[in-house]
Motif scaffolding. Structure first.
Motif, short mmCIF file in Angstrom:
data_model
loop_
_atom_site.label_atom_id
_atom_site.label_comp_id
_atom_site.label_asym_id
_atom_site.label_seq_id
_atom_site.Cartn_x
_atom_site.Cartn_y
_atom_site.Cartn_z
N THR A 71 0.78 -1.20 0.01
CA THR A 71 -0.01 -0.03 -0.05
C THR A 71 1.05 1.10 0.02
N SER A 72 0.19 2.33 -0.48
CA SER A 72 1.08 3.47 -0.33
C SER A 72 0.07 4.78 0.21
N ASN A 73 0.78 5.63 0.91
CA ASN A 73 0.12 6.72 1.44
C ASN A 73 -0.04 7.99 0.59
N ASP A 74 0.75 7.75 -0.50
CA ASP A 74 0.72 8.58 -1.55
C ASP A 74 -0.35 8.64 -2.72
N PRO A 75 -1.26 9.57 -2.75
CA PRO A 75 -2.27 9.17 -3.78
C PRO A 75 -1.74 9.21 -5.26
N ASN A 76 -0.64 9.44 -5.38
CA ASN A 76 -0.24 9.78 -6.80
C ASN A 76 0.61 8.46 -7.15
N VAL A 77 0.51 7.58 -6.25
CA VAL A 77 1.30 6.46 -6.47
C VAL A 77 0.37 5.08 -6.44
N ALA A 78 0.45 3.95 -7.18
CA ALA A 78 -0.28 3.04 -7.15
C ALA A 78 0.68 1.53 -6.86
N GLY A 80 0.59 -2.71 -5.26
CA GLY A 80 -0.37 -3.86 -4.82
C GLY A 80 -1.34 -4.09 -5.63
N THR A 81 -2.47 -4.23 -5.24
CA THR A 81 -3.79 -4.69 -5.76
C THR A 81 -4.51 -3.51 -6.57
N GLU A 82 -4.18 -2.34 -6.41
CA GLU A 82 -4.40 -1.11 -7.18
C GLU A 82 -4.26 -1.59 -8.55
N THR A 83 -5.35 -0.93 -9.28
CA THR A 83 -5.40 -1.30 -10.71
C THR A 83 -5.01 -0.13 -11.64
N LEU A 84 -4.15 -0.25 -12.60
CA LEU A 84 -4.12 1.02 -13.56
C LEU A 84 -4.90 1.00 -14.94
N SER A 85 -5.19 2.06 -15.45
CA SER A 85 -5.59 2.38 -16.80
C SER A 85 -4.64 1.89 -17.68
N GLU A 86 -3.38 2.07 -17.38
CA GLU A 86 -2.21 1.64 -18.11
C GLU A 86 -2.30 0.17 -18.16
N SER A 87 -2.66 -0.43 -17.18
CA SER A 87 -2.58 -2.16 -17.42
C SER A 87 -3.58 -2.40 -18.41
N LEU A 88 -4.84 -1.98 -18.04
CA LEU A 88 -6.19 -2.24 -18.78
C LEU A 88 -5.91 -2.03 -20.17
N GLN A 117 -16.54 6.84 -16.66
CA GLN A 117 -17.74 8.05 -16.82
C GLN A 117 -17.68 8.91 -18.08
N ASP A 118 -18.65 8.54 -18.99
CA ASP A 118 -18.98 9.07 -20.03
C ASP A 118 -17.41 9.22 -21.02
N GLY A 119 -16.67 8.31 -20.99
CA GLY A 119 -15.56 8.22 -21.73
C GLY A 119 -14.27 8.44 -21.05
N TRP A 120 -14.39 9.16 -19.89
CA TRP A 120 -13.23 9.65 -18.82
C TRP A 120 -13.07 8.20 -18.10
N ILE A 121 -11.75 8.05 -18.06
CA ILE A 121 -11.50 6.81 -17.24
C ILE A 121 -10.32 7.28 -16.26
N ALA A 122 -10.68 6.83 -14.84
CA ALA A 122 -9.56 7.26 -13.82
C ALA A 122 -8.26 6.23 -13.89
N TRP A 123 -7.26 7.11 -13.77
CA TRP A 123 -5.83 6.55 -14.01
C TRP A 123 -5.72 5.19 -13.06
N LYS A 124 -6.19 5.31 -12.00
CA LYS A 124 -6.07 3.86 -10.90
C LYS A 124 -7.45 3.83 -10.29
N ALA A 125 -7.50 2.74 -9.72
CA ALA A 125 -8.84 2.24 -9.10
C ALA A 125 -8.49 1.14 -8.13
N GLY A 126 -9.54 0.79 -7.36
CA GLY A 126 -9.17 -0.40 -6.39
C GLY A 126 -8.47 -0.26 -5.17
N GLY A 127 -7.82 -1.43 -4.91
CA GLY A 127 -6.87 -1.40 -3.65
C GLY A 127 -7.72 -1.53 -2.41
N GLU A 128 -6.84 -1.79 -1.25
CA GLU A 128 -7.54 -1.81 0.03
C GLU A 128 -8.49 -0.61 0.44
N ASN A 129 -7.68 0.54 0.13
CA ASN A 129 -8.53 1.67 0.49
C ASN A 129 -9.54 2.13 -0.39
#
Length: 380
Positions: A71-78, A80-88, A117-129
């Motif tokens: 896990t990371s306390n930095d919201p700008n870092v992904a 562990g189990t967090e997933t990236l739009s890059e990977s997708l 959301q309407d074509g906009w894709i978050a750069w990361k999602a998921g994870g424990e938090n």
């Protein structure tokens, strides 16, 4: 929130084993075969795909950022189990390259369940938090749109074209400035970036957007012209472009991934990068390898590590340039970093055994490059 797409992974893996037969032993080319569900043909099930499915896939079918829990306390870092739009996007491109309709369709459902959301894709999602982010990443959205367009055209599926159009519309509406595209759009603050990271500019995707009438011919031409006319300093491209000051930003420490993404995106639209390519070929000819980072002035390596992502992007660029001999040489060097012993738990992975960890990026890009080499006949 990400929806849950759990299914019996172990049972599915056993079914693949039954259908595909046994491992073909024999060093770097060891792999399995599986039947393409859309035809009677059999395709190679590459070791890297097995590794990703077994070690880098979450229960909801998103891809982990790292194999090792973190896990990371930095919201700008992904982590562990967090997933990236890059990977997708890379996973979707691989599915198209492989001709795997089922894998692609699965990832389209993942995308819809993702923070989409309407074509906009978050750069990361998921994870424990699972704290939602409010920004996207231009490079990832363009890659996803590109994969959707290619799949839609290849398989005659209009729903994929429509999804790609949604992504394209979001980019044009939120990230088009002064005839260029910019890095991100923040949905929460309604703020658009004022800079363009040059490795993000995927002109091939923009061409497809124009073909499907999502961007104007003028914007497509401007993007192509801008990418084609990038300056260099001592043979290296700038890192970014600041729209406000209209200035290029160079880094003293050159990351070859950034340089190669620029070179690859240029090659995709028929533009060569002779200075960069000459440096890479000379470096590889003299040392038999490429390092991850170099000094911009001296062109000497600043690190001692090699990167599978660097080799992958160099292979993809060589493929576009039809430099097939160099592509194969790069491949032979790249797979030295891959675990090729079928008896290993991590068979097919690019794993740092000292850390017992790996990043999805360092496995997806090599897999995509390897599949490309098989498809074009460079590898048999």
């Amino acid at each position: 929130m990400l929806k849950d797409f759990r299914f019996p992974m172990i049972a599915a893996s056993l079914l693949v084993l039954i259908l595909s037969g046994c491992f073909l032993q024999g060093g770097p080319s060891a792999m399995k075969m599986e039947q393409n569900t859309s035809s009677s043909e059999y395709v190679r099930l590459l070791p890297g795909e097995l590794f990703i499915k077994e070690h880098l896939t979450n229960d909801n079918l998103t891809l982990k950022t790292n194999m090792k829990p973190a896990t990371s306390n930095d919201p700008n870092v992904a982590k562990g189990t967090e997933t990236l739009s890059e990977s997708l996007g890379l996973w979707m491109l691989y599915a198209v390259e492989k001709g795997d309709k089922a894998l692609f369709a699965q990832n389209v459902e993942v995308m819809k369940a993702y923070d989409y959301q309407d074509g906009w894709i978050a750069w990361k999602a998921g994870g424990e938090n699972e704290t939602p982010v409010s920004t996207n990443a231009l490079v990832d959205d363009l890659r996803i749109a590109e994969a959707l367009y290619i799949a839609g055209e290849k398989w005659g599926d209009e729903t994929y074209i429509q999804l790609a159009n949604e992504v394209g519309q979001s980019i044009v509406e939120n990230q088009s400035r002064e005839g260029l595209l910019v890095d991100f759009y923040d949905r929460h603050y309604k703020v658009t970036s004022d800079s363009l990271t040059l490795s993000y500019l995927n002109a091939s995707a923009v061409q497809l957007m124009e073909k499907h009438q999502q961007v104007s011919k003028e914007l497509n031409n401007q993007v192509h012209s801008f990418l084609s006319m990038l300056p260099t300093k001592n043979g290296f491209f700038p890192f970014s472009y600041q729209l406000g000051s209209k200035e290029y930003v160079y880094h003293q420490e050159v990351n070859l991934i950034d340089q190669l993404y620029i070179g690859y995106h240029r090659a995709q639209v028929g533009v060569s990068s002779p200075e960069l390519w000459a440096f890479l070929k000379d470096e590889f000819a003299r040392k038999g390898l490429l390092y991850g980072r170099y000094d911009a002035s001296t062109k000497q390596p600043l690190v001692t590590y090699e990167s599978p992502a660097v080799y992958s992007l160099a292979i993809l660029t060589a493929s576009e340039l039809k430099d097939y001999t160099f592509a194969r040489d790069l491949y032979e060097r790249m797979v030295r970093q891959q675990i090729r012993r079928p008896e290993s738990e991590f068979y097919g992975g690019y794993v740092d055994m000292s850390q017992m960890d790996t990043h999805s990026f360092d496995n997806l890009l090599p897999l995509l490059a390897e599949r490309r080499l098989f498809n074009e006949g460079t590898l048999q």
